[in-house]
Write a protein that holds these residues in place. Structure first.
Motif, mmCIF file in Angstrom:
data_model
loop_
_atom_site.group_PDB
_atom_site.id
_atom_site.type_symbol
_atom_site.label_atom_id
_atom_site.label_comp_id
_atom_site.label_asym_id
_atom_site.label_seq_id
_atom_site.Cartn_x
_atom_site.Cartn_y
_atom_site.Cartn_z
ATOM 1 N N GLY A 122 10.742 8.942 -6.808
ATOM 2 C CA GLY A 122 10.313 9.140 -5.420
ATOM 3 C C GLY A 122 10.316 7.853 -4.608
ATOM 4 N N VAL A 123 10.644 7.988 -3.335
ATOM 5 C CA VAL A 123 10.561 6.843 -2.429
ATOM 6 C C VAL A 123 9.242 6.968 -1.673
ATOM 7 N N SER A 124 8.392 5.980 -1.853
ATOM 8 C CA SER A 124 7.057 6.035 -1.258
ATOM 9 C C SER A 124 6.854 4.854 -0.316
ATOM 10 N N LEU A 125 6.438 5.155 0.919
ATOM 11 C CA LEU A 125 6.134 4.104 1.894
ATOM 12 C C LEU A 125 4.631 3.943 1.932
ATOM 13 N N ARG A 126 4.141 2.745 1.705
ATOM 14 C CA ARG A 126 2.701 2.537 1.601
ATOM 15 C C ARG A 126 2.263 1.363 2.467
ATOM 16 N N THR A 127 1.092 1.501 3.041
ATOM 17 C CA THR A 127 0.588 0.394 3.879
ATOM 18 C C THR A 127 -0.192 -0.596 3.028
ATOM 19 N N PHE A 128 0.011 -0.577 1.730
ATOM 20 C CA PHE A 128 -0.792 -1.364 0.808
ATOM 21 C C PHE A 128 -0.241 -2.793 0.688
ATOM 22 N N ASN A 129 -0.699 -3.503 -0.341
ATOM 23 C CA ASN A 129 -0.289 -4.897 -0.467
ATOM 24 C C ASN A 129 0.535 -5.200 -1.723
ATOM 25 N N ARG A 130 0.632 -4.230 -2.627
ATOM 26 C CA ARG A 130 1.366 -4.493 -3.866
ATOM 27 C C ARG A 130 2.278 -3.323 -4.208
ATOM 28 N N ASN A 131 3.480 -3.639 -4.626
ATOM 29 C CA ASN A 131 4.406 -2.581 -5.034
ATOM 30 C C ASN A 131 5.025 -2.916 -6.390
ATOM 31 N N PHE A 132 4.188 -3.486 -7.268
ATOM 32 C CA PHE A 132 4.671 -3.873 -8.591
ATOM 33 C C PHE A 132 5.133 -2.635 -9.362
ATOM 34 N N LEU A 133 6.072 -2.881 -10.237
ATOM 35 C CA LEU A 133 6.650 -1.802 -11.043
ATOM 36 C C LEU A 133 5.551 -0.992 -11.748
ATOM 37 N N GLY A 134 5.572 0.314 -11.563
ATOM 38 C CA GLY A 134 4.665 1.192 -12.293
ATOM 39 C C GLY A 134 3.266 1.311 -11.710
ATOM 40 N N ARG A 135 2.913 0.463 -10.747
ATOM 41 C CA ARG A 135 1.539 0.455 -10.220
ATOM 42 C C ARG A 135 1.150 1.793 -9.582
ATOM 43 N N SER A 136 2.122 2.482 -9.021
ATOM 44 C CA SER A 136 1.823 3.760 -8.354
ATOM 45 C C SER A 136 1.519 4.860 -9.355
ATOM 46 N N GLY A 137 1.825 4.614 -10.624
ATOM 47 C CA GLY A 137 1.628 5.651 -11.638
ATOM 48 C C GLY A 137 2.934 6.337 -12.000
ATOM 49 N N THR A 138 3.987 6.110 -11.226
ATOM 50 C CA THR A 138 5.306 6.683 -11.533
ATOM 51 C C THR A 138 6.251 5.507 -11.768
ATOM 52 N N LYS A 139 6.701 5.371 -12.991
ATOM 53 C CA LYS A 139 7.441 4.163 -13.367
ATOM 54 C C LYS A 139 8.752 4.005 -12.598
ATOM 55 N N ASP A 140 9.418 5.140 -12.330
ATOM 56 C CA ASP A 140 10.711 5.000 -11.649
ATOM 57 C C ASP A 140 10.621 5.218 -10.139
ATOM 58 N N ALA A 141 9.397 5.178 -9.606
ATOM 59 C CA ALA A 141 9.258 5.332 -8.145
ATOM 60 C C ALA A 141 9.724 4.061 -7.444
ATOM 61 N N GLU A 142 10.124 4.230 -6.186
ATOM 62 C CA GLU A 142 10.550 3.094 -5.373
ATOM 63 C C GLU A 142 9.504 2.919 -4.283
ATOM 64 N N VAL A 143 8.659 1.920 -4.420
ATOM 65 C CA VAL A 143 7.569 1.760 -3.454
ATOM 66 C C VAL A 143 7.880 0.632 -2.463
ATOM 67 N N TYR A 144 7.760 0.961 -1.176
ATOM 68 C CA TYR A 144 7.971 -0.002 -0.095
ATOM 69 C C TYR A 144 6.645 -0.245 0.615
ATOM 70 N N LEU A 145 6.369 -1.490 0.973
ATOM 71 C CA LEU A 145 5.131 -1.806 1.690
ATOM 72 C C LEU A 145 5.451 -1.999 3.170
ATOM 73 N N VAL A 146 4.775 -1.237 4.000
ATOM 74 C CA VAL A 146 5.087 -1.248 5.436
ATOM 75 C C VAL A 146 3.802 -1.231 6.264
ATOM 76 N N SER A 147 3.964 -1.370 7.570
ATOM 77 C CA SER A 147 2.821 -1.281 8.485
ATOM 78 C C SER A 147 2.423 0.190 8.662
ATOM 79 N N PRO A 148 1.205 0.440 9.139
ATOM 80 C CA PRO A 148 0.806 1.829 9.401
ATOM 81 C C PRO A 148 1.719 2.497 10.428
ATOM 82 N N GLU A 149 2.221 1.698 11.383
ATOM 83 C CA GLU A 149 3.098 2.243 12.421
ATOM 84 C C GLU A 149 4.400 2.762 11.798
ATOM 85 N N THR A 150 5.024 1.931 10.967
ATOM 86 C CA THR A 150 6.276 2.338 10.316
ATOM 87 C C THR A 150 6.009 3.536 9.403
ATOM 88 N N ALA A 151 4.869 3.489 8.716
ATOM 89 C CA ALA A 151 4.529 4.575 7.788
ATOM 90 C C ALA A 151 4.395 5.893 8.536
#
Ligand code: MIC
Ligand code: SF4
Length: 643
Positions: free
Chosen positions: A371-400
């Motif tokens: 899954g591609v997940s856009l998050r307003t958070f501060n970390r997108n380290f591998l596996g941190r979201s709980g899904t190892k093959d997810a693609e996490v991007y860190l963005v502003s609330p506006e972009t999100a």
């Protein structure tokens, strides 16, 4: 010669050492905070120190991480922390009251004070001019007991902001730009001090977004001056009396300078799997997304929520996207409920979560496979979201928010004019979820409530004469504490149980590591540069300690993790010649002869790779206090010895 703001606060708090860059200094700590995922260990350690009542001006215990109660463990830990807080003079922020950093900024932080927290995002407090630093739980326990907090006297970097942000470009884009330029290692040993005309247009929550995510630079902390904006914020929090005006002297001398013209910034995103892998939203292009998560201690203020609501108003979340929103505190939650903002979010189809860390630490909302997940958070380290093959991007609330509507990565500047944010004259102040500690008279009768999941923490033995052990694991650069000791809904409930949580140590890199380490009895780990970046979790030292890890040999360490290793008596060694890293292989037998003597009296550390038959040099720069801790087998033993 004038002083920087950082130096002024250090000068007012230094109790040990001198303000010489690169040397160790001890600081008096005015305030501490803990959160629940690191808190149980910190309070067990505090108990072991035998101090009756905290000696700080204000210590607060927050419950915000482990709020998914799918078993008894987390609820038991909350009860334990609540009871121990009551007994020892600590304020207790109950689950539901919000994320520690957001609440601390709103209700307790004070300009010019020092704060340490058992969470790496404690620098959020720099948004109101505090010297706020992340630390290991044991360091926080010591500070609660009145002990100094030791850091290396930092270099100070001037981040000079000019101009003004364009509509829909936000504070998140500022810190992403800093990360793009300086990288996740760029702040090590430094404090990032923001100044210049540009800061005037940034509100306190926006400043706090920037100082919060300054943690991703590896910086000691980040700080803004305390000015009229700070005063207005504190006034609206009913805390005008906490205000003091603070800034650097006009002739302050900085070690480095970074210039950022805010008007030139564009919406940015940190691409998988590192906060410094930054590209512009435009450059990334309209890739399809599956999930959007808005919240976390980086972006969950009232200002963030209102912007998001403005974008979502009258629209529906794209059919292929799941949008979750977690307001940062009860104060924010209550305000958006009263003013109708919440109902806009609900109507658009957002899944509203409680005020807590939630998906940021893998407590629910793990994305779908790949899954591609856009998050307003501060970390997108591998596996941190709980899904190892997810693609996490860190963005502003506006972009999100905009992307949640379109279903693809979307530049928010395409949506027309941005409404101004008008901060309420008075926020909805209600501290009814913060429990006051028992009085000195009542404290002795407060019973500490312990659940069966709370196990004693491991204590190391004094450093042995020599270390002889196999390299049970070799890893690369930028290993995070999420690699070393992963979090998430399944593992976090074991934070109070080191034997159980150790079974997951390094499993992101190698599932067989815990078994191999246990079989080996003792271990050495070899790593690349910036080893241990990310969180302050002491578990990334405690679990290896439990598994028999004696030393880490790497190219360089991240600050908090290195200190956690020393605090627990694990030897942090660095290659003198980085090229030696290549020569060692997992499985090699290593001998570090005479190490106790060398730590004590100095000398060259020669490491022998017996398997490959070569010698190489390593270094371990320790202060006198650090040497004492290493020899004693950690801070607790050292404190007992020196009492
Ligand atoms: C994080 O953001 O990684 C955490 C979870 O807040 C950690 C603390 C922890 O692991 O409990 C941090 O930032 O220090
Ligand atoms: Fe919580 Fe995430 Fe902030 Fe860590 S970064 S304190 S997990 S919200």
């Amino acid at each position: 010669m004038g002083l920087t703001l950082t130096e002024k606060i250090i000068k007012a708090h230094i109790v040990d050492g001198e303000m010489i860059k690169g040397t160790e200094i001890g600081l008096k700590i005015d305030q501490t905070l803990t959160q629940d995922a690191t808190g149980t260990m910190a309070y067990l350690q505090f108990e072991a120190m035998g101090v009756d009542r905290v000696k700080t001006e204000r210590s607060v215990a927050y419950i915000d991480h482990n709020t998914l109660q799918s078993g008894f463990e987390n609820a038991d830990d909350h009860r334990f922390i609540g009871s121990i807080a009551k007994k020892h003079g600590i304020w207790f922020s109950r689950p539901g009251n919000g994320i520690c950093h957001q609440v601390h900024l709103e209700r307790f932080g004070k300009p010019g004070k020092t704060l340490i927290g058992s969470d790496s995002h404690t620098p959020t407090g720099g948004g109101i001019g505090m010297l706020a630093m992340g630390a290991g739980g044991l360091d926080v326990a010591v500070a609660m007991g009145g002990g100094a907090y030791y850091i290396t006297m930092p270099k100070v970097v001037k981040i000079n902001l000019t101009g003004k942000l364009n509509d829909w470009v936000s504070a998140k884009d500022v810190i992403l730009e800093v990360l793009r330029r300086l990288s996740v290692k760029g702040g090590v040993g430094k404090v990032m001090e923001y100044c210049g005309e540009g800061i005037k247009s940034l509100s306190v929550p926006e400043r706090a977004t920037i100082t919060n995510m300054g943690a991703e630079l590896g910086a000691t902390t980040s700080i803004f001056p305390s000015d009229e904006t700070t005063l207005a914020f504190l006034k609206a929090q009913g805390r005008e009396e906490d205000y003091v005006e603070l800034s650097a002297d006009a002739d302050a001398v900085y070690d480095e300078e970074v210039n950022i013209d805010l008007s030139k910034l564009v919406p940015l995103a940190a691409c998988p799997h590192s906060p410094d892998n930054v590209k512009s939203v435009e450059e990334i292009g309209q890739i399809k997304i599956d999930q959007v998560c808005i919240g976390s201690c980086t972006n969950s203020s009232l200002q963030d929520m209102r912007k998001v609501a403005h974008i979502l108003k009258g629209k529906t979340v794209h059919p292929d996207v799941s949008l979750s929103i977690a307001p940062g505190s009860k104060q924010v939650f209550n305000q958006i409920a009263e003013e109708g903002t919440l109902s806009i979010l609900i109507a658009a189809g957002a899944r509203i979560l409680e005020s807590a860390c939630g998906p940021c630490i893998g407590m629910g909302q793990s994305p779908n496979s790949k899954g591609v997940s856009l998050r307003t958070f501060n970390r997108n380290f591998l596996g941190r979201s709980g899904t190892k093959d997810a693609e996490v991007y860190l963005v502003s609330p506006e972009t999100a928010a905009v992307s949640a509507l379109t279903g693809v990565f979307t530049d928010p500047r395409t949506i027309g004019e941005m409404p101004p944010y008008v901060m309420p004259e008075r926020f909805l102040i209600n501290d009814n979820m913060v429990v006051a500690p028992a009085s000195v008279e009542e404290a002795p009768s407060v019973e500490i409530l312990r659940g069966p999941n709370i196990k004693p923490f491991p204590i190391n033995k004094p450093l042995s004469e020599s270390i002889e052990s196999a390299v049970t694991l070799k890893v690369g650069d930028n290993i995070t504490t999420d690699h070393i000791m992963p979090a998430g809904a399944k593992i976090l409930p074991l934070r109070s149980n080191i034997p159980a949580i150790s079974e997951y140590c390094f499993t992101v890199c190698d599932e067989t590591f815990p078994k191999r380490a246990k079989e080996a009895g003792t271990s050495i780990i070899v790593g690349g540069s910036n080893y241990g970046q990310g969180s302050s979790r002491e578990h990334a030292a405690l679990a290896p300690l439990y598994l028999g890890v004696k030393a880490i040999i790497c190219k360089s360490f991240a600050r908090i993790h290195r200190q956690n290793l020393i605090n627990n008596g694990i030897l942090p060694l660095e290659f003198v010649n980085e090229s030696d890293y290549e020569k060692i292989e997992q499985g090699d037998e290593i001998v570090i002869a005479n190490i106790r003597e060398i730590v004590k009296n100095g000398g060259k550390i020669t490491v022998e790779d017996k398997t490959k038959g070569f010698l190489f040099e390593a270094k371990c720069e320790l202060s006198e206090r650090g040497k004492g801790m290493m020899l004693a087998g950690g801070l607790l033993n050292f404190t007992k010895e020196t009492k």
